[in-house]
Design a protein around this motif. Structure first.
Motif, short mmCIF file in Angstrom:
data_model
loop_
_atom_site.label_atom_id
_atom_site.label_comp_id
_atom_site.label_asym_id
_atom_site.label_seq_id
_atom_site.Cartn_x
_atom_site.Cartn_y
_atom_site.Cartn_z
N TYR A 148 -5.49 10.11 11.45
CA TYR A 148 -5.05 10.17 10.34
C TYR A 148 -4.13 9.17 9.80
CZ TYR A 148 -1.78 12.63 7.07
OH TYR A 148 -1.13 12.98 5.77
N LEU A 149 -4.46 8.70 8.40
CA LEU A 149 -3.57 7.54 7.83
C LEU A 149 -2.84 8.30 6.72
CD1 LEU A 149 -3.02 4.77 7.52
CD2 LEU A 149 -5.03 4.42 6.11
N ALA A 150 -1.52 8.36 6.84
CA ALA A 150 -0.73 8.90 5.67
C ALA A 150 -0.94 8.07 4.39
CB ALA A 150 0.73 8.93 6.24
N ALA A 151 -0.97 8.83 3.22
CA ALA A 151 -0.96 8.36 1.97
C ALA A 151 0.47 7.64 2.11
CB ALA A 151 -1.10 9.43 0.89
N ASN A 152 0.38 6.52 1.15
CA ASN A 152 1.83 5.87 1.06
C ASN A 152 1.98 5.22 -0.25
OD1 ASN A 152 4.31 4.67 1.92
ND2 ASN A 152 3.31 2.80 2.61
N PRO A 153 2.97 5.76 -1.10
CA PRO A 153 3.16 5.04 -2.42
C PRO A 153 3.90 3.82 -2.18
CG PRO A 153 4.82 6.84 -2.12
CD PRO A 153 3.54 6.94 -1.00
N SER A 154 4.52 3.13 -3.22
CA SER A 154 4.85 1.97 -3.39
C SER A 154 6.16 1.47 -2.37
CB SER A 154 5.17 1.21 -4.53
OG SER A 154 3.95 1.28 -5.38
N HIS A 155 6.89 2.49 -2.17
CA HIS A 155 8.06 2.36 -1.48
C HIS A 155 7.72 2.16 0.07
CE1 HIS A 155 10.33 2.99 -4.79
NE2 HIS A 155 9.42 4.09 -4.96
N LEU A 156 7.25 0.79 0.38
CA LEU A 156 6.45 0.43 1.57
C LEU A 156 6.63 1.26 2.73
CD1 LEU A 156 7.29 -3.29 0.75
CD2 LEU A 156 5.20 -2.23 0.42
N GLU A 157 8.24 0.98 3.45
CA GLU A 157 8.52 1.66 4.45
C GLU A 157 8.79 3.16 4.50
OE1 GLU A 157 7.88 0.03 7.53
OE2 GLU A 157 7.31 -1.84 6.65
N ALA A 158 9.10 3.58 3.41
CA ALA A 158 9.43 4.92 3.30
C ALA A 158 8.32 5.82 4.17
CB ALA A 158 9.62 5.35 1.93
#
Length: 298
Positions: free
Chosen positions: A116-126
């Motif tokens: 499972y690869l989590a979606a991740n918007p621009s706030h990198l390490e969030a």
């Protein structure tokens, strides 16, 4: 041969995108391709061990490569997104290097493990806290203390040292209310954050020094030595399985192109990029060393 195969896939993918979709942002993995060999080796161990699921969070660098060569997203889907077709799934309307996926990884002996690869918007390490929460939720459905979902976080070097959320997540790693049985952290250390050199972006020697605060073992490994990278992947995996503590791998490599593909890095880092221009890729170096050792013929 397995390592060479993964390096071939990683490099061919980036080279194709560079020639076919010129100037489109993709945050390429070029220079750090051995992270694909790292993840591959770790997932083989996990699959053979019968781990329930490997859940990953990462920023943009190399994400498309991980999606296709590790998580099994098809080239067709990725190219369609480059051509502007929406996937229509969760996060539609977001850019391609923010999207997550679910897939299945198959080891050479045929064993499989879900990814499972989590979606991740621009706030990198969030994504760090989000991913740990996802993993903890899955583990809470199992008997107490069975940490059979494995969290993996892939960081950028500047973000690892510079973003507070990294430390906040690390220091919760052993708390009974939050622990997930140890996370494998991989720093894709290309020695430049956006356009900034390490000496201008952090006070510590290594971007991984933050791990000392929680007594994490830290492995520094040369990304141009894929066999060492794979050895460290296995070590990190075995440490996590045995001790259920966080482990950090500082994969020291470089960044072939700019921060994204619209950038010219030689403006801000002329000396470094003179060296990188003259450098052969990790795949070429490794193939040459295999031929030199007599393991394969040209």
């Amino acid at each position: 041969l397995r390592i060479m195969e993964k390096l071939n896939e990683a490099e061919a993918f980036e080279t194709f995108l560079q020639t076919k979709y010129v100037g489109q942002k993709r945050f390429s993995l070029e220079g750090s391709e051995s992270v694909i060999a790292f993840l591959d080796a770790m997932l083989i161990e996990a699959a053979e061990d019968g781990v329930d699921s490997v859940d990953m969070g990462m920023a943009h660098r190399g994400r498309l490569n991980v999606l296709s060569n590790i998580a099994g997203k098809t080239y067709g889907q990725i190219f369609r997104e480059f051509e502007g077709a929406q996937s229509g799934k969760a996060g539609s309307g977001d850019v391609k290097y923010h999207l997550g996926t679910e897939g299945v990884f198959t080891a050479p002996n045929g064993t499989q493990v879900p990814i499972y690869l989590a979606a991740n918007p621009s706030h990198l390490e969030a994504v760090n806290g989000v991913l740990e929460g996802i993993v903890r939720a899955k583990q809470d459905l199992k008997p107490i203390g069975s940490f059979t979902t494995l969290p993996v976080l892939v960081h950028g070097d500047a973000a690892m040292a510079g973003q507070g959320v990294v430390y906040e997540t690390l220091q919760m790693a052993q708390l009974r209310g939050y622990r997930t049985g140890g996370t494998i952290h991989v720093i894709v250390n290309n020695q430049v954050g956006f356009t900034t050199l390490p000496q201008d972006s952090r006070s510590a020697v290594y971007s991984s020094d933050i791990g000392k605060a929680v007594q994490s073992p830290i492995f520094h490994v040369n990304g141009d030595d894929p066999e060492a990278v794979v050895q460290v992947a296995r070590l990190a995996y075995e440490f996590r399985q045995r001790f259920h503590k966080d482990v950090i791998v500082d994969l020291i490599s470089y960044r072939r192109r700019g921060h994204n593909e619209g950038d010219d890095p030689s403006m801000t880092q002329p000396l470094m990029y003179d060296l990188i221009e003259a450098k052969r890729s990790v795949r070429r170096l490794y193939t040459e060393s295999l031929v030199g050792r007599g393991d394969i013929t040209p």
